[in-house]
Enzyme design. Structure first.
Site, PDB file in Angstrom:
ATOM      1  N   ASP A 100       0.863  -1.178   0.000  1.00 38.91           N
ATOM      2  CA  ASP A 100       0.000   0.000   0.000  1.00 38.91           C
ATOM      3  C   ASP A 100       0.905   1.236   0.000  1.00 38.91           C
ATOM      4  O   ASP A 100       2.121   1.130   0.216  1.00 38.91           O
ATOM      5  CB  ASP A 100      -0.879  -0.042   1.259  1.00 38.91           C
ATOM      6  CG  ASP A 100      -1.680   1.222   1.478  1.00 38.91           C
ATOM      7  OD1 ASP A 100      -2.348   1.672   0.540  1.00 38.91           O
ATOM      8  OD2 ASP A 100      -1.620   1.767   2.595  1.00 38.91           O
ATOM      9  N   MET A 101       0.327   2.410  -0.225  1.00 42.73           N
ATOM     10  CA  MET A 101       1.129   3.636  -0.245  1.00 42.73           C
ATOM     11  C   MET A 101       0.918   4.495   0.996  1.00 42.73           C
ATOM     12  O   MET A 101       1.774   4.551   1.871  1.00 42.73           O
ATOM     13  CB  MET A 101       0.825   4.427  -1.518  1.00 42.73           C
ATOM     14  CG  MET A 101       1.398   3.783  -2.775  1.00 42.73           C
ATOM     15  SD  MET A 101       3.212   3.740  -2.824  1.00 42.73           S
ATOM     16  CE  MET A 101       3.569   5.444  -3.276  1.00 42.73           C
ATOM     17  N   ASP A 102      -0.211   5.195   1.102  1.00 42.13           N
ATOM     18  CA  ASP A 102      -0.440   6.113   2.220  1.00 42.13           C
ATOM     19  C   ASP A 102      -0.465   5.357   3.548  1.00 42.13           C
ATOM     20  O   ASP A 102      -1.189   4.377   3.707  1.00 42.13           O
ATOM     21  CB  ASP A 102      -1.766   6.862   2.037  1.00 42.13           C
ATOM     22  CG  ASP A 102      -1.734   7.819   0.860  1.00 42.13           C
ATOM     23  OD1 ASP A 102      -0.699   8.479   0.672  1.00 42.13           O
ATOM     24  OD2 ASP A 102      -2.735   7.904   0.128  1.00 42.13           O
ATOM     25  N   SER A 110      -3.080   0.538  -4.171  1.00 36.02           N
ATOM     26  CA  SER A 110      -3.514   1.746  -3.478  1.00 36.02           C
ATOM     27  C   SER A 110      -4.928   2.137  -3.892  1.00 36.02           C
ATOM     28  O   SER A 110      -5.387   1.797  -4.986  1.00 36.02           O
ATOM     29  CB  SER A 110      -2.543   2.888  -3.795  1.00 36.02           C
ATOM     30  OG  SER A 110      -3.030   4.131  -3.314  1.00 36.02           O
ATOM     31  N   LYS A 117      -8.369  -4.744  -3.664  1.00 36.27           N
ATOM     32  CA  LYS A 117      -6.956  -4.890  -4.005  1.00 36.27           C
ATOM     33  C   LYS A 117      -6.563  -6.349  -4.274  1.00 36.27           C
ATOM     34  O   LYS A 117      -5.798  -6.637  -5.198  1.00 36.27           O
ATOM     35  CB  LYS A 117      -6.082  -4.307  -2.894  1.00 36.27           C
ATOM     36  CG  LYS A 117      -6.180  -2.799  -2.738  1.00 36.27           C
ATOM     37  CD  LYS A 117      -5.255  -2.294  -1.638  1.00 36.27           C
ATOM     38  CE  LYS A 117      -5.362  -0.803  -1.434  1.00 36.27           C
ATOM     39  NZ  LYS A 117      -4.420  -0.303  -0.406  1.00 36.27           N
ATOM     40  N   SER A 168      -4.583  -0.256   6.486  1.00 32.62           N
ATOM     41  CA  SER A 168      -5.962   0.215   6.633  1.00 32.62           C
ATOM     42  C   SER A 168      -6.981  -0.814   6.178  1.00 32.62           C
ATOM     43  O   SER A 168      -6.633  -1.876   5.650  1.00 32.62           O
ATOM     44  CB  SER A 168      -6.163   1.516   5.842  1.00 32.62           C
ATOM     45  OG  SER A 168      -5.371   2.560   6.364  1.00 32.62           O
ATOM     46  N   ASN A 175      -8.944  -0.960   3.675  1.00 32.46           N
ATOM     47  CA  ASN A 175      -8.949  -1.375   2.266  1.00 32.46           C
ATOM     48  C   ASN A 175      -7.792  -2.310   1.918  1.00 32.46           C
ATOM     49  O   ASN A 175      -7.669  -2.753   0.782  1.00 32.46           O
ATOM     50  CB  ASN A 175      -8.949  -0.157   1.336  1.00 32.46           C
ATOM     51  CG  ASN A 175      -7.711   0.697   1.459  1.00 32.46           C
ATOM     52  OD1 ASN A 175      -6.989   0.652   2.451  1.00 32.46           O
ATOM     53  ND2 ASN A 175      -7.453   1.505   0.451  1.00 32.46           N
TER      54      ASN A 175
END
Length: 271
Positions: free
Chosen positions: A9-11, A44, A192, A216, A218
């Site tokens: 994931d990114m954030d 993401s 995802k 998170s 997601n």
């Protein structure tokens, strides 16, 4: 066990709180991943055009599961996009527009879209996540292949909204949280893990060959799918309970530390 794919994931995961990462360290790691034939995948909720801006040197050498799984790119080539029917899109719009003061972005294949009447601060916030963001007079007049909606609101209001949308949009879209006040509406099943599975099939690999890293709601499905699933130190307790392992937080390069453990064959990759 030999790792063949690393997914992050990114954030809140790959990126620190300043939305940055140690580029020199990662690019050195990436060269080693390439040498070993290990695929690197970014998964993401953000827009593809935003995600590639973080990897200008290697954007065509890695793969992207963008928009929470609604858009998948393999090495610079689109291999899949989801799409709402026109009727479904209008139903979702009707529900969102019922809530006075609810601001949202409608996400499509060519661009993301926001109302011209949205507050400037909301437009500014969303422009960081959607590098292609067009302002429109009427969401109903958009001509694009639409597959996601993104909302941002105070954390205290999220549970009630999510519960309501679960009921009103059942079978059409599913609300998922991604932290930082964001709620995405995704096409059921196009999460995802679904996008990652599409890539694994192309590469003739299985989830047992895969490392996943997230923080998170997601990320839940992709953490469940992999034996080597890692929750960030900054993840919520529910996500830590899903993942099989834990790494440092996003401000301590937790994701890069997992990659290094793969390269060095240190626990849990030394079996």
């Amino acid at each position: 066990m030999t790792v063949k794919v690393i997914v992050t994931d990114m954030d809140g995961t790959f990126l620190d709180d300043a939305k940055a990462y140690d580029r020199s360290r990662f690019l050195s790691q990436f060269r080693e991943l390439q040498a070993r034939g290990i695929e690197f995948v970014v998964a993401s909720g953000n827009q593809f055009y935003q995600l590639i801006s973080f990897f200008p040197e290697i954007k065509d050498d890695i793969s992207f599961v963008a928009e929470n799984g609604a858009l998948v790119y393999e090495h610079g080539k689109e291999i899949f996009h989801g799409e709402l029917t026109r009727h479904e899109y209008q139903i979702v719009l009707g529900e969102l527009l019922k809530s006075e003061g609810l601001n949202f972005v409608a996400c499509g294949l060519e661009s993301a879209y926001v109302s011209k009447s949205a507050p400037p601060e909301f437009v500014e916030l969303m422009s960081h996540h959607y590098h292609r963001l067009k302002q429109v007079d009427d969401y109903r007049e958009i001509d694009d292949k639409m597959f996601k909606f993104s909302l941002n609101l105070p954390d205290s209001e999220i549970p009630q909204l999510v519960d309501a949308l679960h009921v009103s949009l059942d079978g059409i879209m599913k609300p998922v949280t991604s932290g930082f006040g964001f709620v995405d509406l995704i096409i059921p099943g196009l999460h995802k893990a679904n996008g990652i599975t599409r890539l694994l099939k192309r590469w003739q690999l299985s989830p047992s060959d895969c490392v996943t890293i997230g923080d998170s709601g997601n990320d839940a499905e992709m953490l469940r799918m992999a034996k080597f699933s890692f929750a960030m130190g900054n993840a919520g307790e529910a996500i830590k309970a899903i993942a099989n392992f834990q790494t440092d937080d996003n401000n301590q390069q937790g994701a890069l530390n997992v990659i290094q453990a793969v390269l060095d064959a240190t626990p849990p990759f030394n079996a």
